[in-house]
Write a protein that holds these residues in place. Structure first.
Motif, PDB file in Angstrom:
ATOM      1  N   PHE A 126     -10.613 -59.999  37.368  1.00  0.00           N
ATOM      2  CA  PHE A 126     -10.031 -58.702  37.735  1.00  0.00           C
ATOM      3  C   PHE A 126      -8.703 -58.474  37.015  1.00  0.00           C
ATOM      4  O   PHE A 126      -8.477 -57.408  36.427  1.00  0.00           O
ATOM      5  N   LEU A 129     -16.176 -48.769  39.860  1.00  0.00           N
ATOM      6  CA  LEU A 129     -15.277 -49.409  38.902  1.00  0.00           C
ATOM      7  C   LEU A 129     -14.571 -48.403  38.001  1.00  0.00           C
ATOM      8  O   LEU A 129     -13.441 -48.615  37.571  1.00  0.00           O
ATOM      9  N   LYS A 175     -14.151 -56.362  34.580  1.00  0.00           N
ATOM     10  CA  LYS A 175     -14.040 -55.739  35.904  1.00  0.00           C
ATOM     11  C   LYS A 175     -15.368 -55.804  36.645  1.00  0.00           C
ATOM     12  O   LYS A 175     -15.406 -55.971  37.868  1.00  0.00           O
TER      13      LYS A 175
END
Length: 430
Positions: free
Chosen positions: A384, A36, A396
């Motif tokens: 997202f 991420l 996220k």
């Protein structure tokens, strides 16, 4: 659509593509879950490149190859040229993608990445040969055929440029910097391959699924010329001068083409005979909202790019996410469970039609898995996009977890469908 019968080898090659694409989708979800942090940086970095190629090749293109082997005979009303060519293509394609993604992930731009590039390019050439020779059997030309053939040509050029870029890492023979060619490579793939192919196939299939008799193909013809002209101008001007004020005009021309296509889909939906629209079809139609969103972000990317503002990089990552994870993925998630149940039904029940009462293709769908996948993917999209807009690592993370659930439920659903056993004992004899 009875080209996949009980003993037809086409079933095996099509189902293999669906299954492998599902595995790549699982891999993509896992990669996102453990990287991420990479989403906050520049898109030209190892993990982003690895995820992008997993999405574009392993997930998107893999399932398109399989679906096209099934749908091309339907769209062109002919037969697939060669099952052997299809198996040869996937034999090169799978190891090529795996090796390429691995090399990007650890960023080893040497011999192994070059081998991977050659494998992928070879697979694409074999796939295109199969498509081109299949089209030769077609007696009457159609706009759908033009879209598909043109998309395959753009795919070849996209793969060729990608291969040159791979070798350029070591030999540095390209005259401009790598980012310059990366932009051209990406848009050849997005607009040339995915957009042209999806328009060509969906413009034929969506009216069939909706039972619509709308037949004004001139809208598709306008879309074809506008999109291709925009892409050619973008490549020519982009290579010679890079991103500049003229790019706004190119964007407008491309948007015009997409609008012609979207209006065609809208008219098909408006004139449909089947008023009830099932969940897979809702997802397919809704996917075009993300295509529109991605296109509308482009002028803002241009604006910030011309101002040398770093925000252009963040918007570019969001643009790519909307295209690959919004538009393409949602369309695949919807169409998989419109096409695959029918493929499985034909294998198990076509020969029994008229002899015993058989289920409908839609009866083979596991509603629980379908709703789980749909809910998880909706949560992924919301989290997202919000995570990008608000720079929230928590959102996220929620998105990555939701995508993992989506991929797991999608793959489980594939297995359930492909392991389906013929059931006639529950149905009364006619």
């Amino acid at each position: 659509m009875s080209t996949i019968g009980h003993n037809n080898p086409l079933y095996k090659i099509v189902s293999t593509h669906y299954l492998i694409a599902g595995l790549f989708f699982l891999v993509l979800a896992g990669m996102l879950l453990f990287s991420l942090e990479a989403l906050s940086g520049h898109y030209f970095q190892p993990k982003i490149l690895a995820m992008t190629h997993t999405a574009a090749l392993g997930w998107g293109s893999m399932i398109i190859f399989g679906a096209l082997y099934q749908l091309l005979p339907v769209i062109l009303e002919t037969k697939l040229y060669s099952i052997k060519l299809a198996w040869a293509s996937i034999t090169f394609f799978v190891p090529g993608i795996v090796l390429l993604v691995y090399c990007f992930w650890i960023f080893d731009p040497g011999m192994y990445m070059q081998i991977a590039g050659v494998l992928v390019f070879t697979a694409i050439i074999l796939f295109n040969l199969n498509v081109f020779f299949t089209v030769k059997y077609k007696k009457q030309e159609s706009i759908f055929q033009e879209f598909i053939i043109t998309a395959c040509l753009w795919l070849t050029l996209t793969a060729l440029l990608g291969l040159l870029m791979v070798f350029n890492f070591q030999y540095s023979f390209l005259q401009k910097d790598h980012l310059h060619f990366l932009r051209l490579h990406a848009h050849m793939g997005i607009a040339g391959w995915f957009l042209m192919l999806i328009i060509g196939v969906s413009a034929k299939l969506l009216p069939m699924f909706l039972i619509s008799e709308y037949e004004k193909k001139h809208l598709l013809l306008f879309a074809y010329y506008c999109i291709n002209a925009a892409l050619l101008l973008f490549l020519l001007d982009g290579y010679l001068h890079g991103i500049n004020g003229y790019t706004y005009f190119v964007w407008l021309l491309g948007v015009t083409g997409v609008c012609f296509y979207l209006f065609y889909i809208f008219r098909c939906f408006q004139s449909r005979i089947r008023k009830d629209v099932d969940l897979p079809m809702v997802k397919s139609l809704f996917s075009f909202v993300f295509l529109a969103a991605g296109i509308l972000i482009l002028p803002f990317i241009l604006y910030y790019h011309l101002k040398n503002d770093a925000f252009a990089v963040n918007l570019s990552t969001l643009y790519g996410s909307l295209i690959f994870m919004g538009w393409i993925s949602l369309l695949i998630l919807g169409q998989t469970f419109k096409t695959l149940p029918y493929i499985v039904w034909v294998k198990h029940y076509e020969q029994l039609t008229g002899k015993v009462k058989t289920p409908l293709p839609s009866d083979l769908i596991n509603k629980g898995l379908l709703y789980a996948q749909s809910f998880a993917f909706l949560l992924f999209l919301l989290a997202f996009i919000s995570g990008f807009l608000f720079s929230s690592f928590t959102l996220k993370s929620i998105a990555a977890g939701s995508l993992a659930v989506t991929a797991l439920s999608y793959f489980a659903h594939l297995i359930v469908l492909l392991l389906h056993q013929t059931k006639t004992e529950d149905y009364d004899h006619i």
